[in-house]
Scaffold this motif. Structure first.
Motif, PDB file in Angstrom:
ATOM      1  N   ALA A 170       0.835  -1.202   0.000  1.00 26.41           N
ATOM      2  CA  ALA A 170       0.000   0.000   0.000  1.00 26.41           C
ATOM      3  C   ALA A 170       0.872   1.254   0.000  1.00 26.41           C
ATOM      4  O   ALA A 170       0.657   2.172  -0.792  1.00 26.41           O
ATOM      5  N   SER A 174       0.828   4.239  -2.906  1.00 25.60           N
ATOM      6  CA  SER A 174       0.613   5.673  -2.716  1.00 25.60           C
ATOM      7  C   SER A 174       0.994   6.066  -1.299  1.00 25.60           C
ATOM      8  O   SER A 174       0.326   5.682  -0.338  1.00 25.60           O
ATOM      9  N   VAL A 176       0.819   9.047  -0.007  1.00 27.02           N
ATOM     10  CA  VAL A 176      -0.157   9.978   0.550  1.00 27.02           C
ATOM     11  C   VAL A 176      -1.351   9.215   1.102  1.00 27.02           C
ATOM     12  O   VAL A 176      -1.796   9.458   2.232  1.00 27.02           O
ATOM     13  N   ALA A 177      -1.851   8.265   0.301  1.00 27.28           N
ATOM     14  CA  ALA A 177      -2.993   7.475   0.758  1.00 27.28           C
ATOM     15  C   ALA A 177      -2.621   6.697   2.027  1.00 27.28           C
ATOM     16  O   ALA A 177      -3.416   6.587   2.959  1.00 27.28           O
ATOM     17  N   ALA A 178      -1.406   6.175   2.063  1.00 29.11           N
ATOM     18  CA  ALA A 178      -0.986   5.398   3.227  1.00 29.11           C
ATOM     19  C   ALA A 178      -0.991   6.269   4.478  1.00 29.11           C
ATOM     20  O   ALA A 178      -1.487   5.870   5.536  1.00 29.11           O
ATOM     21  N   ARG A 179      -0.470   7.487   4.367  1.00 31.17           N
ATOM     22  CA  ARG A 179      -0.502   8.392   5.520  1.00 31.17           C
ATOM     23  C   ARG A 179      -1.929   8.700   5.929  1.00 31.17           C
ATOM     24  O   ARG A 179      -2.252   8.767   7.108  1.00 31.17           O
ATOM     25  N   SER A 180      -2.797   8.874   4.924  1.00 27.67           N
ATOM     26  CA  SER A 180      -4.163   9.292   5.255  1.00 27.67           C
ATOM     27  C   SER A 180      -4.955   8.194   5.956  1.00 27.67           C
ATOM     28  O   SER A 180      -5.931   8.486   6.629  1.00 27.67           O
ATOM     29  N   VAL A 181      -4.556   6.943   5.817  1.00 25.60           N
ATOM     30  CA  VAL A 181      -5.265   5.903   6.565  1.00 25.60           C
ATOM     31  C   VAL A 181      -4.542   5.590   7.880  1.00 25.60           C
ATOM     32  O   VAL A 181      -4.948   4.709   8.623  1.00 25.60           O
TER      33      VAL A 181
END
Lengths: 295, 253
Positions: A170, A174, A176-181
């Motif tokens: 993951a 991405s 950014v996506a990983a940080r956001s989750v």
């Protein structure tokens, strides 16, 4: 014809080491977009640590090998914690420079502690050639090949079927996506370095057992590079195939070019020449992913 | 103006927040806002007014491109100013980013699993996924598809569904309608409204589509060049001539 088969099999066996070491390179690149120029030095230091353990602890090469993997993991975590985490928001180029620095430090340590002379592992397997029917191969090469397969299959399963493997895929997909989750990226980076250190050390110990140890082992970092680029920089499957291809080119090229030209050492150059030609035709490498476009 | 005084304690409180990009360009010049538990609050404004920066400052997603240079963020009474994103997610604040940041190389199923990354109660994850399929049946049909191959609308649904998998207390939704066909905009808003009612989740919604946003929201703030210039209930804002002229196209609802 036997000459050809001998070179080919040798190439595949050497190539499997390239594939394994390249895996670490690709993983760090996928996770953090950093080209790790200390990969060859990790391989080198791994081999020396294992050698030291063999002589200090008298536990035999396999035992020392396992212990080396543990020590190398610790070292990778320390590198991440003490050096790379401070570079979290630095430009990628700065981080790449830092990896070069880490490489220089590791090479200096080896020169200081072990010196430039060639050292050898104690002979722990009887080096009898194995007859494969059409060609005879040294048993140590068989061991090396099987070890590489085990490591690569192991990591393959790890990425596909474990939760941690999913998290790493993951983060590679991405950041950014990983940080956001809620994924703490530094933990993913640390893990990528651990895997890189493990495969490098394994490559180092195998190579050290075959050819002995010198600080020149660090040149593996450069020799693996054609496999990484050829594979497409971010494709694990591509790199695995490319590693074997590069190994075969190196052996066949080295063998035949020496016969034709009388010059030795052309084998190491051959992969780079082939690399340049292939990249003319396919700039993204064999299996480098073109970005998945949103429809 | 606002009805917060008679309401519960604020779940999210932002006080004179200032933020800059790379310590050079100051984007926020003291933003004050609060969101009470169970509320839906809209943050409205033009392009570049600081809406997204406000959300990123709150959620910790600003890290790497900019930083908070002043003011405070309180989540549930705790001072969380400058916390990295992973600490905010584990405290129940999830930010659905503008531009639908799904994991393009992972399947829809794996994307949803990743949404539950911070969850401790792993046994309930499958049940919650069924709940997400209740809102977004399309996702269930496309479970094995790589997220990068989904359409824009489906990716938006996936981004929201993935956020729900964390069981958030408060969701920050950044431009959920951006780039979607009008039919889809309405669908996404309807679903968000439904989620809000059924999941008891608090919402802070950023939108350029002010009309849509004010239909959904209880209260709203208008941000211009990094400061809040207007706030009130959704009804008050709908009637406000300033907002009507600029953001609602002067058409009366």
């Amino acid at each position: 014809m036997d000459y050809f088969w001998g070179l080919l099999i040798n190439g595949i066996l050497v190539g499997s080491i390239y594939s394994m070491v390249a895996l670490g390179f690709v993983l760090i690149y996928k996770a953090s977009k950093v080209l790790n120029f200390a990969q060859g030095e990790l391989l080198m230091i791994g081999a020396y640590i294992c050698l030291e353990l063999v002589y200090q602890l008298q536990i035999g090469v396999p035992g020392a090998f396992l212990l080396t993997l543990v020590l190398m993991s610790v070292m990778a975590i320390l590198i991440e914690r003490l050096v790379l985490r401070r570079m979290m928001n630095a430009p990628v180029m700065s981080v790449v420079m830092v990896t070069i620095g880490i490489g220089i430090i590791l090479r200096s340590i080896v020169l200081l502690v072990w010196g430039p002379i060639t050292l050898h592992f104690p002979a722990w397997i009887r080096d009898v050639p194995v007859d494969l029917g059409f060609v005879r191969v040294s048993v140590i090469y068989i061991y090396s090949f099987v070890t590489c397969l085990i490591f690569m299959a192991g990591f393959g399963l790890f990425f596909r079927y474990t939760r941690t493997g999913l998290v790493m895929r993951a983060a590679a997909s991405s950041q950014v996506a990983a940080r956001s989750v809620g994924v703490p990226l530094h933990r993913v980076f640390a893990l990528a370095w651990v895997v890189a250190a493990i495969v490098s050390a394994a490559g180092g110990v195998i190579t050290g057992n075959i050819a002995g140890l010198t600080p020149e082992l660090s040149a593996y970092g450069v020799r693996v590079f054609p496999a990484v680029i050829l594979g497409g920089l971010d494709s694990i499957v591509g790199t695995t195939i490319a590693g074997v291809i590069i190994g075969v080119i190196e052996e066949l090229g080295g063998g035949y070019l020496r016969d034709w030209t009388g010059l030795s050492g052309l084998g190491t150059v051959a992969p780079f020449i082939v690399l340049i030609i292939i990249l003319w035709i396919r700039p993204q490498g064999l299996m480098g992913t073109k970005e998945v476009e949103r429809l | 103006m606002s009805r917060s005084t008679e309401q519960n304690r604020p779940l999210l409180q932002v006080q004179s927040l200032e933020a800059s990009y790379q310590n050079v360009i100051r984007v926020l010049h003291g933003v004050d806002l609060h969101v009470d538990e169970g509320e839906c609050v809209a943050l409205l404004g033009a392009n570049g007014a600081g809406k997204t920066t406000t959300l990123k400052s709150i959620s910790g997603m600003l890290e790497g491109e900019g930083s908070i240079t002043g003011g405070n963020v309180f989540l549930d009474g705790e001072d969380t100013t400058g916390y990295p994103a992973h600490l905010m997610v584990s405290r129940g604040l999830v930010h659905v980013l503008e531009g639908r940041f799904v994991f393009p190389d992972l399947s829809v199923y794996e994307n949803l699993l990743m949404g539950a990354y911070t969850r401790k109660d792993r046994d309930k994850i499958e049940t919650d996924m069924e709940g997400v399929f209740g809102y977004f049946p399309r996702l269930k049909e496309r479970l094995k598809v790589q997220a990068g191959y989904l359409s824009g609308g489906e990716q938006q649904m996936l981004a929201i569904g993935r956020a729900l998998m964390a069981r958030p207390k408060i969701l920050l939704l950044d431009e959920p309608s951006m780039g979607l066909a009008p039919v889809l905009v309405r669908e996404v808003f309807n679903i968000v409204n439904q989620i809000r009612k059924e999941e008891n989740v608090t919402l802070l919604l950023v939108e350029q589509n002010a009309r849509m946003a004010l239909k959904l929201a209880d209260r709203g703030y208008l941000i211009e060049t990094g400061t809040i210039v207007l706030h009130g209930t959704a009804e008050e804002l709908r009637e406000d001539p300033r907002l009507q002229q600029v953001y609602l196209g002067g058409i009366h609802n």
